[in-house]
Design a protein around this motif. Structure first.
Motif, PDB file in Angstrom:
ATOM      1  N   VAL A   1       0.842  -1.187   0.000  1.00 45.34           N
ATOM      2  CA  VAL A   1       0.000   0.000   0.000  1.00 45.34           C
ATOM      3  C   VAL A   1       0.883   1.245   0.000  1.00 45.34           C
ATOM      4  O   VAL A   1       2.100   1.162   0.159  1.00 45.34           O
ATOM      5  N   GLN A   2       0.254   2.406  -0.161  1.00 44.03           N
ATOM      6  CA  GLN A   2       0.988   3.664  -0.140  1.00 44.03           C
ATOM      7  C   GLN A   2       1.439   3.998   1.283  1.00 44.03           C
ATOM      8  O   GLN A   2       0.799   3.606   2.265  1.00 44.03           O
ATOM      9  N   ARG A   3       2.533   4.739   1.383  1.00 42.53           N
ATOM     10  CA  ARG A   3       3.034   5.118   2.709  1.00 42.53           C
ATOM     11  C   ARG A   3       2.010   5.948   3.468  1.00 42.53           C
ATOM     12  O   ARG A   3       1.888   5.819   4.691  1.00 42.53           O
ATOM     13  N   THR A   4       1.263   6.803   2.773  1.00 44.50           N
ATOM     14  CA  THR A   4       0.257   7.618   3.443  1.00 44.50           C
ATOM     15  C   THR A   4      -0.805   6.750   4.112  1.00 44.50           C
ATOM     16  O   THR A   4      -1.323   7.093   5.179  1.00 44.50           O
ATOM     17  N   THR A   5      -1.114   5.610   3.493  1.00 39.92           N
ATOM     18  CA  THR A   5      -2.093   4.688   4.068  1.00 39.92           C
ATOM     19  C   THR A   5      -1.566   4.089   5.363  1.00 39.92           C
ATOM     20  O   THR A   5      -2.272   4.025   6.381  1.00 39.92           O
ATOM     21  N   VAL A   6      -0.304   3.646   5.345  1.00 38.19           N
ATOM     22  CA  VAL A   6       0.298   3.076   6.546  1.00 38.19           C
ATOM     23  C   VAL A   6       0.451   4.133   7.628  1.00 38.19           C
ATOM     24  O   VAL A   6       0.261   3.847   8.827  1.00 38.19           O
ATOM     25  N   ASN A   7       0.775   5.354   7.244  1.00 42.33           N
ATOM     26  CA  ASN A   7       0.880   6.440   8.225  1.00 42.33           C
ATOM     27  C   ASN A   7      -0.431   6.610   8.978  1.00 42.33           C
ATOM     28  O   ASN A   7      -0.450   6.779  10.207  1.00 42.33           O
ATOM     29  N   ALA A   8      -1.530   6.573   8.224  1.00 47.10           N
ATOM     30  CA  ALA A   8      -2.850   6.737   8.842  1.00 47.10           C
ATOM     31  C   ALA A   8      -3.169   5.570   9.770  1.00 47.10           C
ATOM     32  O   ALA A   8      -3.687   5.760  10.881  1.00 47.10           O
ATOM     33  N   VAL A   9      -2.843   4.346   9.330  1.00 41.75           N
ATOM     34  CA  VAL A   9      -3.097   3.163  10.148  1.00 41.75           C
ATOM     35  C   VAL A   9      -2.254   3.195  11.422  1.00 41.75           C
ATOM     36  O   VAL A   9      -2.741   2.926  12.520  1.00 41.75           O
ATOM     37  N   ALA A  10      -0.967   3.528  11.275  1.00 43.30           N
ATOM     38  CA  ALA A  10      -0.073   3.598  12.430  1.00 43.30           C
ATOM     39  C   ALA A  10      -0.554   4.639  13.427  1.00 43.30           C
ATOM     40  O   ALA A  10      -0.475   4.440  14.647  1.00 43.30           O
ATOM     41  N   ARG A  11      -1.072   5.754  12.917  1.00 40.60           N
ATOM     42  CA  ARG A  11      -1.576   6.799  13.800  1.00 40.60           C
ATOM     43  C   ARG A  11      -2.786   6.307  14.596  1.00 40.60           C
ATOM     44  O   ARG A  11      -2.889   6.552  15.799  1.00 40.60           O
ATOM     45  N   VAL A  12      -3.681   5.563  13.936  1.00 45.07           N
ATOM     46  CA  VAL A  12      -4.855   5.021  14.622  1.00 45.07           C
ATOM     47  C   VAL A  12      -4.437   4.013  15.695  1.00 45.07           C
ATOM     48  O   VAL A  12      -4.924   4.054  16.835  1.00 45.07           O
ATOM     49  N   LEU A  13      -3.521   3.099  15.339  1.00 46.48           N
ATOM     50  CA  LEU A  13      -3.064   2.093  16.301  1.00 46.48           C
ATOM     51  C   LEU A  13      -2.350   2.746  17.485  1.00 46.48           C
ATOM     52  O   LEU A  13      -2.454   2.285  18.625  1.00 46.48           O
ATOM     53  N   GLN A  14      -1.648   3.833  17.209  1.00 49.69           N
ATOM     54  CA  GLN A  14      -0.944   4.545  18.268  1.00 49.69           C
ATOM     55  C   GLN A  14      -1.925   5.283  19.177  1.00 49.69           C
ATOM     56  O   GLN A  14      -1.777   5.273  20.406  1.00 49.69           O
ATOM     57  N   GLU A  15      -2.937   5.898  18.586  1.00 50.83           N
ATOM     58  CA  GLU A  15      -3.952   6.606  19.375  1.00 50.83           C
ATOM     59  C   GLU A  15      -4.729   5.647  20.267  1.00 50.83           C
ATOM     60  O   GLU A  15      -5.200   6.028  21.338  1.00 50.83           O
ATOM     61  N   GLN A  16      -4.852   4.389  19.828  1.00 46.12           N
ATOM     62  CA  GLN A  16      -5.539   3.377  20.624  1.00 46.12           C
ATOM     63  C   GLN A  16      -4.640   2.776  21.699  1.00 46.12           C
ATOM     64  O   GLN A  16      -5.074   1.929  22.471  1.00 46.12           O
ATOM     65  N   GLY A  17      -3.383   3.211  21.723  1.00 45.76           N
ATOM     66  CA  GLY A  17      -2.450   2.713  22.728  1.00 45.76           C
ATOM     67  C   GLY A  17      -1.902   1.332  22.454  1.00 45.76           C
ATOM     68  O   GLY A  17      -1.379   0.667  23.353  1.00 45.76           O
ATOM     69  N   LEU A  18      -1.998   0.884  21.193  1.00 42.29           N
ATOM     70  CA  LEU A  18      -1.542  -0.463  20.839  1.00 42.29           C
ATOM     71  C   LEU A  18      -0.062  -0.491  20.480  1.00 42.29           C
ATOM     72  O   LEU A  18       0.635  -1.477  20.763  1.00 42.29           O
ATOM     73  N   ILE A  19       0.419   0.564  19.838  1.00 45.14           N
ATOM     74  CA  ILE A  19       1.820   0.653  19.436  1.00 45.14           C
ATOM     75  C   ILE A  19       2.337   2.061  19.707  1.00 45.14           C
ATOM     76  O   ILE A  19       1.548   2.989  19.945  1.00 45.14           O
ATOM     77  N   ALA A  20       3.643   2.192  19.654  1.00 47.67           N
ATOM     78  CA  ALA A  20       4.285   3.503  19.678  1.00 47.67           C
ATOM     79  C   ALA A  20       5.307   3.522  18.563  1.00 47.67           C
ATOM     80  O   ALA A  20       6.032   2.540  18.365  1.00 47.67           O
TER      81      ALA A  20
END
Length: 247
Positions: free
Chosen positions: A186-205
């Motif tokens: 996928v595009q990097r922008t897509t992964v950026n958005a996913v990583a941001r969501v997972l981070q906001e949920q406290g799952l990853i940093a």
């Protein structure tokens, strides 16, 4: 660490090699080499003839990628301490169909193909072990195809991070978002958005080119059932002793 100590670590750390008895280990010969590999190192090129098999341990994870027209590539399987790269499924010399690139750094034992083929002929366990592993690897590829076709990117990313954490045996994964985007196709922008969501949920940093898994149970909830399906099949086919648990 001495050569003998590092070799012992390889046989203890790789789940296939760990099933071998002292007698079976001796069948592999004395030309086994332990190497340290870094992110981006190419283990196999598409079309190259496999001369040795690589058995990861110590956190090493190798991505099998299929190159597409237009310069793009996508990961079709990932291999860590549970398996091996090169020459396991085929019998003897054969060209590699995928490119194999190191995704997470670590160590591996390199076993020359002639020694491996000889050991297969002389040991029923070694022969059966690699047949079973080929089944488990094919299952991973087939499950990934289904996952990529039908599941949302958030679930796919969570699944990949869980597998990576298993293989690295660490909560910290030396992985950039750009690399993860390439692996997921996928595009990097897509992964950026996913990583941001997972981070906001406290799952990853995410910090300084690394992803830290904070909440593994949470990632399991976000992930699709493909993660557990792959793990269950591996256990049924191989199990802790390489003989599987399926009746």
């Amino acid at each position: 660490m001495s050569a003998e100590t590092s070799l012992d670590a390889a046989f203890a750390g790789n789940r296939l090699l760990a099933t071998l008895s002292e007698e079976e280990r001796a069948l592999l010969g004395t030309d086994i080499e332990v190497v340290r590999l870094g992110v981006g190192d190419t283990v196999l090129e598409t079309g190259s003839v496999t001369k040795q098999s690589l058995f990861p341990f110590d956190g090493l994870m190798v991505s099998l990628r299929r190159e597409l027209s237009g310069g793009r590539s996508v990961e079709v399987a990932a291999i860590g301490r549970e398996g091996a790269v090169g020459g396991i499924i085929s019998c003897g010399a054969a060209p590699a169909f995928t490119q194999a690139v190191v995704q997470l750094p670590g160590s591996a034992a390199l076993i020359p193909m002639p020694a491996l083929e000889k050991a297969k002929l002389e040991s029923g366990h070694i022969r059966n072990l690699f047949c079973r592993y080929s089944d488990a690897l094919l299952a991973q590829v087939m499950q990934s195809v289904a996952c990529n076709a039908f599941h949302p990117i958030e679930a796919r990313a969570a699944r990949w991070l869980l597998h990576a954490q298993d293989r690295a045996a660490s909560d910290r994964l030396e992985l950039t978002q750009e690399s993860l985007a390439g692996l997921l196709g996928v595009q990097r922008t897509t992964v950026n958005a996913v990583a941001r969501v997972l981070q906001e949920q406290g799952l990853i940093a995410y910090r300084r080119g690394a992803i830290q898994v904070i909440d593994r149970p949470g990632l399991l909830r976000v992930s699709c059932d493909c993660y557990q399906a792959i793990e269950n099949h591996f256990h049924a086919v191989l199990g802790p002793d390489g003989r599987g648990t399926a009746s």
